[in-house]
Design a protein around this motif. Sequence first.
Motif, PDB file in Angstrom:
ATOM      1  N   ARG A  35      46.930  50.779  41.092  1.00 14.52           N
ATOM      2  CA  ARG A  35      47.118  50.917  39.784  1.00 14.52           C
ATOM      3  C   ARG A  35      47.945  49.872  39.116  1.00 14.52           C
ATOM      4  NH1 ARG A  35      48.907  56.232  42.320  1.00 14.52           N
ATOM      5  NH2 ARG A  35      46.916  57.670  42.460  1.00 14.52           N
ATOM      6  N   TRP A  36      47.873  50.122  37.842  1.00 17.04           N
ATOM      7  CA  TRP A  36      48.972  49.311  37.030  1.00 17.04           C
ATOM      8  C   TRP A  36      49.345  50.313  36.052  1.00 17.04           C
ATOM      9  CZ3 TRP A  36      50.522  44.508  37.561  1.00 17.04           C
ATOM     10  CH2 TRP A  36      49.674  43.263  38.380  1.00 17.04           C
ATOM     11  N   ASN A  57      35.777  51.712  42.160  1.00 13.40           N
ATOM     12  CA  ASN A  57      35.645  52.559  40.766  1.00 13.40           C
ATOM     13  C   ASN A  57      36.876  52.283  40.030  1.00 13.40           C
ATOM     14  OD1 ASN A  57      33.166  53.963  41.674  1.00 13.40           O
ATOM     15  ND2 ASN A  57      34.508  54.962  43.055  1.00 13.40           N
ATOM     16  N   THR A  58      36.655  52.061  38.697  1.00 11.39           N
ATOM     17  CA  THR A  58      37.908  52.044  37.873  1.00 11.39           C
ATOM     18  C   THR A  58      37.910  52.763  36.757  1.00 11.39           C
ATOM     19  OG1 THR A  58      36.422  50.644  36.283  1.00 11.39           O
ATOM     20  CG2 THR A  58      37.450  49.490  38.230  1.00 11.39           C
ATOM     21  N   TYR A  59      39.213  53.196  36.109  1.00 10.95           N
ATOM     22  CA  TYR A  59      39.584  54.033  35.156  1.00 10.95           C
ATOM     23  C   TYR A  59      40.678  53.278  34.250  1.00 10.95           C
ATOM     24  CZ  TYR A  59      40.678  58.245  32.596  1.00 10.95           C
ATOM     25  OH  TYR A  59      40.867  59.235  31.724  1.00 10.95           O
ATOM     26  N   TYR A  60      40.641  53.652  32.825  1.00  5.48           N
ATOM     27  CA  TYR A  60      41.642  52.759  32.008  1.00  5.48           C
ATOM     28  C   TYR A  60      42.081  54.073  31.088  1.00  5.48           C
ATOM     29  CZ  TYR A  60      39.062  48.643  33.623  1.00  5.48           C
ATOM     30  OH  TYR A  60      38.784  47.590  34.280  1.00  5.48           O
ATOM     31  N   ALA A  61      43.319  53.542  30.541  1.00  3.83           N
ATOM     32  CA  ALA A  61      44.143  54.362  29.493  1.00  3.83           C
ATOM     33  C   ALA A  61      43.060  54.045  28.484  1.00  3.83           C
ATOM     34  CB  ALA A  61      45.547  54.123  29.491  1.00  3.83           C
ATOM     35  N   SER A  63      44.129  53.400  25.803  1.00  2.80           N
ATOM     36  CA  SER A  63      44.839  52.582  24.771  1.00  2.80           C
ATOM     37  C   SER A  63      44.429  51.120  25.177  1.00  2.80           C
ATOM     38  CB  SER A  63      46.452  52.746  24.863  1.00  2.80           C
ATOM     39  OG  SER A  63      46.710  52.546  26.189  1.00  2.80           O
ATOM     40  N   VAL A  64      43.771  50.828  26.459  1.00  3.37           N
ATOM     41  CA  VAL A  64      43.481  49.486  26.932  1.00  3.37           C
ATOM     42  C   VAL A  64      42.148  49.224  27.208  1.00  3.37           C
ATOM     43  CG1 VAL A  64      45.833  49.166  27.934  1.00  3.37           C
ATOM     44  CG2 VAL A  64      43.680  49.864  29.421  1.00  3.37           C
ATOM     45  N   LYS A  65      41.281  50.693  26.936  1.00  2.00           N
ATOM     46  CA  LYS A  65      39.997  50.441  27.064  1.00  2.00           C
ATOM     47  C   LYS A  65      39.112  49.624  26.414  1.00  2.00           C
ATOM     48  CE  LYS A  65      38.528  54.416  28.456  1.00  2.00           C
ATOM     49  NZ  LYS A  65      38.372  55.973  28.556  1.00  2.00           N
ATOM     50  N   GLY A  66      38.361  48.707  27.089  1.00  2.00           N
ATOM     51  CA  GLY A  66      37.619  47.751  26.346  1.00  2.00           C
ATOM     52  C   GLY A  66      38.371  46.256  25.990  1.00  2.00           C
ATOM     53  N   ARG A  67      39.652  46.343  26.438  1.00  2.00           N
ATOM     54  CA  ARG A  67      40.350  45.082  26.463  1.00  2.00           C
ATOM     55  C   ARG A  67      40.839  44.607  27.669  1.00  2.00           C
ATOM     56  NH1 ARG A  67      45.067  45.143  23.859  1.00  2.00           N
ATOM     57  NH2 ARG A  67      45.481  47.562  24.253  1.00  2.00           N
ATOM     58  N   PHE A  68      41.077  45.378  28.436  1.00  6.13           N
ATOM     59  CA  PHE A  68      41.771  45.130  29.917  1.00  6.13           C
ATOM     60  C   PHE A  68      40.480  45.492  30.789  1.00  6.13           C
ATOM     61  CE2 PHE A  68      46.522  46.188  29.207  1.00  6.13           C
ATOM     62  CZ  PHE A  68      46.430  45.349  27.824  1.00  6.13           C
ATOM     63  N   THR A  69      40.774  44.669  32.000  1.00 11.68           N
ATOM     64  CA  THR A  69      39.667  44.906  33.138  1.00 11.68           C
ATOM     65  C   THR A  69      40.597  44.602  34.375  1.00 11.68           C
ATOM     66  OG1 THR A  69      37.779  43.676  31.854  1.00 11.68           O
ATOM     67  CG2 THR A  69      37.499  43.947  34.107  1.00 11.68           C
ATOM     68  N   ILE A  70      40.334  45.681  35.100  1.00 11.45           N
ATOM     69  CA  ILE A  70      41.033  45.839  36.656  1.00 11.45           C
ATOM     70  C   ILE A  70      40.012  45.179  37.781  1.00 11.45           C
ATOM     71  CG2 ILE A  70      40.669  48.182  36.935  1.00 11.45           C
ATOM     72  CD1 ILE A  70      43.395  48.105  38.399  1.00 11.45           C
ATOM     73  N   SER A  71      40.236  44.278  38.610  1.00 12.51           N
ATOM     74  CA  SER A  71      39.645  44.128  39.660  1.00 12.51           C
ATOM     75  C   SER A  71      40.371  43.823  40.778  1.00 12.51           C
ATOM     76  CB  SER A  71      39.001  42.734  39.267  1.00 12.51           C
ATOM     77  OG  SER A  71      39.793  41.714  39.136  1.00 12.51           O
ATOM     78  N   ARG A  72      39.648  43.678  42.101  1.00 11.54           N
ATOM     79  CA  ARG A  72      40.486  43.376  43.305  1.00 11.54           C
ATOM     80  C   ARG A  72      39.841  42.210  44.146  1.00 11.54           C
ATOM     81  NH1 ARG A  72      35.996  45.926  44.234  1.00 11.54           N
ATOM     82  NH2 ARG A  72      35.833  46.998  46.170  1.00 11.54           N
ATOM     83  N   ASP A  73      40.482  41.812  44.967  1.00 13.95           N
ATOM     84  CA  ASP A  73      39.887  40.872  46.025  1.00 13.95           C
ATOM     85  C   ASP A  73      40.418  41.464  47.460  1.00 13.95           C
ATOM     86  OD1 ASP A  73      39.866  38.843  47.963  1.00 13.95           O
ATOM     87  OD2 ASP A  73      39.827  37.264  46.377  1.00 13.95           O
ATOM     88  N   LEU A  81      44.618  42.255  36.834  1.00 13.67           N
ATOM     89  CA  LEU A  81      44.446  43.109  35.458  1.00 13.67           C
ATOM     90  C   LEU A  81      44.511  41.853  34.380  1.00 13.67           C
ATOM     91  CD1 LEU A  81      44.438  45.762  33.976  1.00 13.67           C
ATOM     92  CD2 LEU A  81      46.953  45.286  33.330  1.00 13.67           C
ATOM     93  N   GLN A  82      43.190  41.786  33.824  1.00 14.02           N
ATOM     94  CA  GLN A  82      42.813  40.701  32.884  1.00 14.02           C
ATOM     95  C   GLN A  82      42.996  41.462  31.656  1.00 14.02           C
ATOM     96  OE1 GLN A  82      41.764  37.490  33.188  1.00 14.02           O
ATOM     97  NE2 GLN A  82      42.130  37.683  30.803  1.00 14.02           N
TER      98      GLN A  82
END
Length: 116
Positions: A35-36, A57-61, A63-73, A81-82
């Motif tokens: 998480r961030w 699977n991802t989930y966003y607050a 306040s950041v939905k549509g602007r931030f993207t979480i991903s993993r390697d 966190l883009q």
Amino acid sequence: QVQLVESGGGLVQPGGSLRLSCAASGRPFTINIMRWYRRAPGKEREFVSTISWSGGNTYYADSVKGRFTISRDIAKNTVYLQMSSLKPEDTAVYYCNAVVQQIDYWGRGTQVTVSS
């Protein structure tokens, strides 16, 4: 023990972008969730985003939905966190959190400042 190290913070103008990274290392482990969070000056810590390690699977607050993207390697044990379309209210210290075998681990944080 699991160590988390964040990187990628800095100063950016409103509307700009940054990508944060968080690398996990330590004894052999299996990550469940990463998480961030963030803490703005004078405010409580706020959840930002989460990703399940196996399924992605991802989930966003809101306040950041549509602007931030979480991903993993998975191979690198790293979460990203883009952040795009940054706003001054996104200014905060961003913390990485990992749940490993039901134990929470935290990084030391990376400062993100959005200002012109």
